[in-house]
Design a protein around this motif. Sequence first.
Motif, PDB file in Angstrom:
ATOM      1  N   GLY A   1      -1.159  -6.732   1.041  1.00 44.06           N
ATOM      2  CA  GLY A   1      -0.151  -5.925   0.375  1.00 44.06           C
ATOM      3  C   GLY A   1      -0.770  -4.890  -0.549  1.00 44.06           C
ATOM      4  N   ILE A   2      -1.796  -5.292  -1.292  1.00 46.50           N
ATOM      5  CA  ILE A   2      -2.477  -4.351  -2.189  1.00 46.50           C
ATOM      6  C   ILE A   2      -3.160  -3.247  -1.389  1.00 46.50           C
ATOM      7  CG2 ILE A   2      -4.433  -4.147  -3.776  1.00 46.50           C
ATOM      8  CD1 ILE A   2      -3.648  -6.884  -4.893  1.00 46.50           C
ATOM      9  N   LEU A   3      -3.783  -3.616  -0.255  1.00 46.06           N
ATOM     10  CA  LEU A   3      -4.422  -2.608   0.594  1.00 46.06           C
ATOM     11  C   LEU A   3      -3.407  -1.585   1.084  1.00 46.06           C
ATOM     12  CD1 LEU A   3      -6.842  -1.521   2.199  1.00 46.06           C
ATOM     13  CD2 LEU A   3      -6.270  -3.155   4.013  1.00 46.06           C
ATOM     14  N   LEU A   4      -2.218  -2.041   1.465  1.00 42.52           N
ATOM     15  CA  LEU A   4      -1.175  -1.124   1.913  1.00 42.52           C
ATOM     16  C   LEU A   4      -0.735  -0.185   0.793  1.00 42.52           C
ATOM     17  CD1 LEU A   4       1.015  -3.506   4.096  1.00 42.52           C
ATOM     18  CD2 LEU A   4      -0.375  -1.595   4.905  1.00 42.52           C
ATOM     19  N   ILE A   5      -0.678  -0.694  -0.446  1.00 40.73           N
ATOM     20  CA  ILE A   5      -0.322   0.154  -1.586  1.00 40.73           C
ATOM     21  C   ILE A   5      -1.395   1.210  -1.829  1.00 40.73           C
ATOM     22  CG2 ILE A   5      -0.170   0.152  -4.112  1.00 40.73           C
ATOM     23  CD1 ILE A   5       2.428  -0.500  -2.872  1.00 40.73           C
ATOM     24  N   VAL A   6      -2.668   0.831  -1.681  1.00 44.83           N
ATOM     25  CA  VAL A   6      -3.765   1.795  -1.828  1.00 44.83           C
ATOM     26  C   VAL A   6      -3.604   2.925  -0.816  1.00 44.83           C
ATOM     27  CG1 VAL A   6      -6.257   2.119  -1.622  1.00 44.83           C
ATOM     28  CG2 VAL A   6      -5.363   0.104  -2.800  1.00 44.83           C
ATOM     29  N   VAL A   7      -3.303   2.567   0.432  1.00 45.63           N
ATOM     30  CA  VAL A   7      -3.110   3.574   1.472  1.00 45.63           C
ATOM     31  C   VAL A   7      -1.877   4.431   1.161  1.00 45.63           C
ATOM     32  CG1 VAL A   7      -2.634   3.956   3.923  1.00 45.63           C
ATOM     33  CG2 VAL A   7      -4.253   2.185   3.231  1.00 45.63           C
ATOM     34  N   ALA A   8      -0.796   3.786   0.725  1.00 46.14           N
ATOM     35  CA  ALA A   8       0.434   4.522   0.432  1.00 46.14           C
ATOM     36  C   ALA A   8       0.226   5.553  -0.669  1.00 46.14           C
ATOM     37  CB  ALA A   8       1.538   3.540   0.029  1.00 46.14           C
ATOM     38  N   THR A   9      -0.416   5.150  -1.762  1.00 45.34           N
ATOM     39  CA  THR A   9      -0.629   6.095  -2.865  1.00 45.34           C
ATOM     40  C   THR A   9      -1.570   7.218  -2.460  1.00 45.34           C
ATOM     41  OG1 THR A   9      -2.351   4.627  -3.760  1.00 45.34           O
ATOM     42  CG2 THR A   9      -0.137   4.412  -4.682  1.00 45.34           C
ATOM     43  N   LEU A  10      -2.544   6.920  -1.597  1.00 47.28           N
ATOM     44  CA  LEU A  10      -3.428   7.972  -1.093  1.00 47.28           C
ATOM     45  C   LEU A  10      -2.635   8.964  -0.244  1.00 47.28           C
ATOM     46  CD1 LEU A  10      -6.186   9.246  -0.668  1.00 47.28           C
ATOM     47  CD2 LEU A  10      -6.593   7.620   1.191  1.00 47.28           C
ATOM     48  N   MET A  11      -1.731   8.455   0.589  1.00 43.05           N
ATOM     49  CA  MET A  11      -0.896   9.340   1.411  1.00 43.05           C
ATOM     50  C   MET A  11      -0.009  10.221   0.542  1.00 43.05           C
ATOM     51  SD  MET A  11      -1.604   8.958   4.635  1.00 43.05           S
ATOM     52  CE  MET A  11      -3.306   8.845   4.046  1.00 43.05           C
ATOM     53  N   PHE A  12       0.575   9.653  -0.505  1.00 42.10           N
ATOM     54  CA  PHE A  12       1.431  10.439  -1.393  1.00 42.10           C
ATOM     55  C   PHE A  12       0.628  11.530  -2.107  1.00 42.10           C
ATOM     56  CE2 PHE A  12       4.149   6.432  -1.652  1.00 42.10           C
ATOM     57  CZ  PHE A  12       5.027   6.881  -0.671  1.00 42.10           C
ATOM     58  N   ALA A  13      -0.590  11.190  -2.555  1.00 44.80           N
ATOM     59  CA  ALA A  13      -1.425  12.182  -3.222  1.00 44.80           C
ATOM     60  C   ALA A  13      -1.871  13.267  -2.247  1.00 44.80           C
ATOM     61  CB  ALA A  13      -2.635  11.503  -3.860  1.00 44.80           C
ATOM     62  N   ALA A  14      -2.201  12.866  -1.003  1.00 44.55           N
ATOM     63  CA  ALA A  14      -2.568  13.850   0.018  1.00 44.55           C
ATOM     64  C   ALA A  14      -1.388  14.772   0.318  1.00 44.55           C
ATOM     65  CB  ALA A  14      -3.031  13.132   1.287  1.00 44.55           C
TER      66      ALA A  14
END
Length: 299
Positions: A19-32
Motif C-alpha cells: 500500500g505504501i509503495l502504491l502511494i509513492v507511485v501515486a504521489t509521483l504521478m501527481f507531481a509529474a
Amino acid sequence: MDAAARPPVSLTENRPLFGILLIVVATLMFAANDATNKYLIATYDVPLVAAIRYIVHAMLMLAVLGPSRGRELVTVRRKWPVALRSLCLVVGSLFASLALQLMPIAETTSIIYLSPILVVLLARPVLGERIGLLGWLAAMGGFAGVVLIARPGAGLDPAGVIFALCNVVATVTYYLLSRVLARSEKTLALPFYSALAGAICFGLAMPWFWFGAMPSLFEMALFVSLGLTAGIGHFCFTAANRYAEASLLAPMSYLHLLWAGLLGWLVFGQLPDGVGLVGMAVIGMAGVTVALRSRFARR
C-alpha cells in the motif's frame, strides 16, 4: 489537490508495504502531472490543457473500467452533491493551473496542501468531528508555513498566491463533500464524475482557445500523458487504500511535496529559498501531524 482529496476505500487485504509503495507511485504521478501541466501552460492556454487532460482521463476510465464495471461508474444516489463536488474539482484545477503559470511547482503545491489541514478546523462544525489540541496546533502550523512561503520579499507573484489560495477554498469544499459522499456512493463513481465534469466544462471552452500552430509530436505526447498520469495516480491511490489503512497512508501523501520540489529543480531549475524550504517543511509536518492524530484517535 488530487492526492489529498480521495474518499476512503475499505481495506480488503492487509499488505501495508505494498500500500505504501502504491502511494509513492501515486504521489509521483501527481507531481509529474503538475510538472507537465506547468510545461504546457507556458505555451498553451489553461482551459485547452485542462480539457485534454480531463478528456483523456475520462476516456481512459471508460475504456479500462467501462466494459466490466460500467454500472459502478455512473450509478450515484445523491446527484446534486456529486455534481457540486465534481465542479469544485474543476474550479480547483483551473486555479491550480493559473497558480502554476505564475509560481514554481514546489511553492504552489505546498500552499495547496494547506487544504487537508484546514479541513481539521471545519471538521467540527461541518462533520461533527472532534478537533483537539493537536488539530489546532497543526492548523496554526500550516498557516505559519504558508506565511513563510508567501512572505513579502519571497519573490512570488501575488496573483499566483491568490490563485493557489482560491484552489485551497475549492479543495476544502471538495474534501468535505468527499467525506460525506463516501458513505453513500461507489468508489469508482466519484472520480469518474469528476473526470466527466472536467471533460465537459473545459471541453466546451476548448474551441475558444484552440488557435496557433499545431502541437509537436512531443507536445502531443505530453498532452496525452496528462490524462495517463492523472488516471494512474488516481488508480494507485485508490488501490493503496485496499492494502493498508488510510491513517497509515495519509502521512505518505505528503511525498507529493518532495516530488514537486525535485521535479521543479530538474525540469525548470527552480529551487525554493531557505525560508521557503522551512515553510514547506512546516506544512508537511503539520499535515503529518493531522494524519497521525486521526490514526491514534481511532485506537
